[in-house]
Design a protein around this motif. Structure first.
Motif, PDB file in Angstrom:
ATOM      1  N   SER A 290      73.610  48.633  38.387  1.00 40.51           N
ATOM      2  CA  SER A 290      74.396  49.123  39.536  1.00 40.51           C
ATOM      3  C   SER A 290      75.167  50.371  39.142  1.00 40.51           C
ATOM      4  CB  SER A 290      75.389  48.067  40.023  1.00 40.51           C
ATOM      5  OG  SER A 290      74.703  46.930  40.435  1.00 40.51           O
ATOM      6  N   ARG A 293      72.716  53.216  39.120  1.00 32.28           N
ATOM      7  CA  ARG A 293      72.332  53.691  40.454  1.00 32.28           C
ATOM      8  C   ARG A 293      73.497  54.395  41.149  1.00 32.28           C
ATOM      9  NH1 ARG A 293      68.721  51.843  43.877  1.00 32.28           N
ATOM     10  NH2 ARG A 293      69.843  50.067  44.714  1.00 32.28           N
ATOM     11  N   ALA A 306      74.189  51.387  50.442  1.00 34.92           N
ATOM     12  CA  ALA A 306      73.520  50.122  50.759  1.00 34.92           C
ATOM     13  C   ALA A 306      72.956  50.188  52.172  1.00 34.92           C
ATOM     14  CB  ALA A 306      74.507  48.962  50.654  1.00 34.92           C
ATOM     15  N   GLU A 383      71.085  49.976  48.034  1.00 34.85           N
ATOM     16  CA  GLU A 383      71.085  48.551  47.707  1.00 34.85           C
ATOM     17  C   GLU A 383      70.549  47.768  48.900  1.00 34.85           C
ATOM     18  OE1 GLU A 383      73.358  46.912  44.948  1.00 34.85           O
ATOM     19  OE2 GLU A 383      73.026  48.853  43.978  1.00 34.85           O
ATOM     20  N   ASN A 384      69.838  46.683  48.610  1.00 36.55           N
ATOM     21  CA  ASN A 384      69.278  45.792  49.634  1.00 36.55           C
ATOM     22  C   ASN A 384      68.118  46.382  50.413  1.00 36.55           C
ATOM     23  OD1 ASN A 384      70.991  43.639  49.067  1.00 36.55           O
ATOM     24  ND2 ASN A 384      72.613  44.522  50.326  1.00 36.55           N
ATOM     25  N   ASN A 412      68.975  45.043  42.858  1.00 34.26           N
ATOM     26  CA  ASN A 412      69.416  44.567  44.172  1.00 34.26           C
ATOM     27  C   ASN A 412      68.562  45.119  45.299  1.00 34.26           C
ATOM     28  OD1 ASN A 412      71.458  42.954  43.226  1.00 34.26           O
ATOM     29  ND2 ASN A 412      72.955  44.633  43.255  1.00 34.26           N
ATOM     30  N   SER A 483      72.144  40.378  53.082  1.00 29.81           N
ATOM     31  CA  SER A 483      71.671  40.570  51.707  1.00 29.81           C
ATOM     32  C   SER A 483      70.827  39.388  51.302  1.00 29.81           C
ATOM     33  CB  SER A 483      72.851  40.731  50.755  1.00 29.81           C
ATOM     34  OG  SER A 483      73.521  39.498  50.663  1.00 29.81           O
TER      35      SER A 483
END
Ligand SMILES: *[C@@H]1O[C@H](CO)[C@@H](O)[C@H](O)[C@H]1NC(C)=O
Ligand SMILES: *[C@@H]1O[C@H](CO)[C@@H](O)[C@H](O)[C@H]1NC(C)=O
Ligand SMILES: *[C@@H]1O[C@H](CO)[C@@H](O)[C@H](O)[C@H]1NC(C)=O
Ligand SMILES: *[C@@H]1O[C@H](CO)[C@@H](O)[C@H](O)[C@H]1NC(C)=O
Length: 484
Positions: A290, A293, A306, A383-384, A412, A483
């Protein structure tokens, strides 16, 4: 200290008795055997308890081809390694030598940190560190600063450096080291832009991620010394280099002047597990994937952290197109089907500058592509987001999971896979439905990796839309939820 650190930390401190060291050694050995046997269940032709073969994804962005190389058995630690020095030294004079030399040896990499009066001479590929205390053990060893140590295909393209611990004032006798022509006030990091650096997947997993975990703690106050000069790479990744170092990288191989530092790190840190790609393991690094990223989003000014299930727009899907091999032959049909399900579709090929491509990827919620280095750009997804990997025929399961499946989950991202059937491959038209290549890839695969590479890596994919639609629908559905 965590056990994992100890297993791979070859500077054995005095706080561990010989027996303890032995136990840890056995632990590592058993762990290796376990890992190897896991591999062997994947590759049924594995006969010996050691990995005699190792699938090596190395998609050359230029050739757009996957290369599968054979590699040798893991080699025994050589006696000329820093390990031997450290061990001996740890017994006789641990504390003092540790101040000067800290080396870590793992399956993927060797990293040494030298402190004190450290001099680097590029043209002769030598690094000299002055040692003030007396010690026994080898004072000279070689290093190739690239994080894919057991792969000769990569390592043969990495310049070898000689590290010398100088206790006899050699720095004064050897003209190359006698005078510091360039004094630096910040630590240096020596790493190679050779190896498989021109492949996007390898650029990230072998260099960019380890560079981040090694250099981040300096907060920009670090001088990169690049060996295997590679201006194309430096241009491609300039945003990342600039975000990690406040100084222009030096192509050290060209330098005939001696550069002097008080700290030099040779090699890049990477997690100890050989087949963990595109990942940062919290057992060895203070950073996480994380963090990496987030760092990329800062470096490239990417807006979306995200995916937002409450978005007011249609979710965007990127179809990664490839030309040459493993190309979609019915991209329009796939795009139409995705459009019907509710996606806004972007068809893109990863051939623009990285900064622009990163922005496009970051604006999408789904990335769809056939197994290949282009999928590495998933690092820029929010993310996701959802990654859909298409597996050609031929037994790509292990590669697909190792290179992109597990890494995606570790970032993630939601991950979906679609394995094509014989009819969806150009190999059917080429060989006919009843040929062994199509009917029994496993049997054909036994002919070796060169045959595998020449056959299965050059197929094109015509996705059966009716069979594929549920995967698109699943991706769409995943994006409606918060999520995982
Ligand atoms: C020390 O390293 C040198 C050069 O790598 C090698 O030739 C020599 O055999 C090593 N000596 C010992 C005692 O390991
Ligand atoms: C000094 O550097 C030159 C290359 O610039 C190299 O040929 C020579 O062998 C080096 N001398 C020593 C003693 O290492
Ligand atoms: C670099 O530093 C050393 C030690 O402080 C000094 O002797 C030398 O003259 C310096 N070199 C330059 C070019 O400033
Ligand atoms: C795959 O498609 C590309 C065009 O994108 C073409 O150049 C190539 O010849 C095709 N290969 C096969 C095996 O059909």
């Amino acid at each position: 200290m965590r056990e994992k650190d100890l297993l791979f930390d070859t500077i054995l401190t005095r706080s561990f008795s010989k027996n303890q060291q032995k136990r840890l050694g056995y632990g590592a050995f058993i762990a290796c055997l376990f890992f190897v046997s896991t591999l062997c269940t994947v590759f049924k032709h594995c006969l010996s308890p050691l990995p005699t073969m190792e699938l090596q994804l190395s998609v050359d962005t230029g050739l757009r081809m996957l290369r599968v190389t054979e590699t040798q058995k893991p080699q025994a630690l050589s006696s000329t390694t820093p390990t031997s020095i450290s061990k001996k030294q740890a017994i006789s004079d641990g504390s003092k030598i540790e101040e000067t030399v800290k080396c870590k040896k793992q399956s993927r990499t060797e990293v040494c940190e030298l402190n004190g009066d450290v001099r680097v001479h590029g043209k002769s590929a030598m690094i000299l560190a002055a040692i003030t205390s007396a010690f026994s053990g080898n004072t000279t060893w070689q290093m190739r600063p690239y994080a894919r140590k057991r792969d000769p295909g990569a390592m043969n393209r990495v310049r070898e450096w000689t590290v010398k611990l100088d206790k006899n004032g050699e720095r004064l006798e050897n003209a190359n080291f006698s005078r510091c022509v360039r004094n630096h006030s910040v630590p240096a990091m020596v790493f190679s832009l050779g190896g498989y650096s021109m492949n996007n997947f390898h650029a990230f997993t072998d260099i960019v991620v380890p560079l981040f975990t090694t250099a981040r703690r300096f907060n920009g106050e670090v001088q990169f010394l690049v060996t295997n000069k590679n201006q194309a790479w430096i241009n491609k990744f300039k945003e990342i280099l600039r975000s990690l170092s406040n100084y222009d990288p030096i192509n050290i191989d060209d330098e005939d002047e001696t550069h002097c530092f008080t700290t030099v790190i040779i090699g890049l840190k990477i997690h100890p597990e050989y087949f963990h790609e595109l990942t940062i393991d919290s057992s060895f690094s203070e950073y996480s994937m994380s963090d990496f990223r987030r760092f990329l989003r800062d470096a490239y000014s990417l807006r979306t952290a995200a995916v937002d299930p409450r978005r007011r727009r249609r979710p965007r899907m990127m179809i990664l197109s490839r030309v040459g091999s493993r190309a979609f032959t019915n991209t329009d049909e796939i795009a139409n089907a995705a459009g019907e399900i509710g996606f806004e579709v972007v068809v893109a090929e990863a051939n623009t500058g990285l900064a622009r491509f990163a922005e496009t990827v970051n604006s999408c919620d789904v990335m769809l592509g056939v197994h290949g280095a282009g999928l590495t750009n998933m690092v820029f997804l929010p993310e996701n987001a959802v990654v859909i990997q298409i597996l050609p025929i031929g037994g790509f399961e292990w590669l697909a999971e190792t290179d992109f499946g597990r890494p995606a989950k570790g970032m993630n991202l939601r991950y979906l896979e679609y394995k094509i059937r014989g009819e969806e491959s150009s190999l059917v038209r080429q060989y006919g439905r009843d040929h062994e290549v199509v009917r029994n890839p496993k049997a054909f695969g036994k002919r070796g990796w060169m045959a595998f590479k020449a056959t299965y890596l050059v197929q094109n994919v015509t996705v059966d839309i009716n069979r594929f639609k549920p995967v698109l629908a699943k991706a769409f559905e995943l994006l409606q939820t918060q999520s995982m």
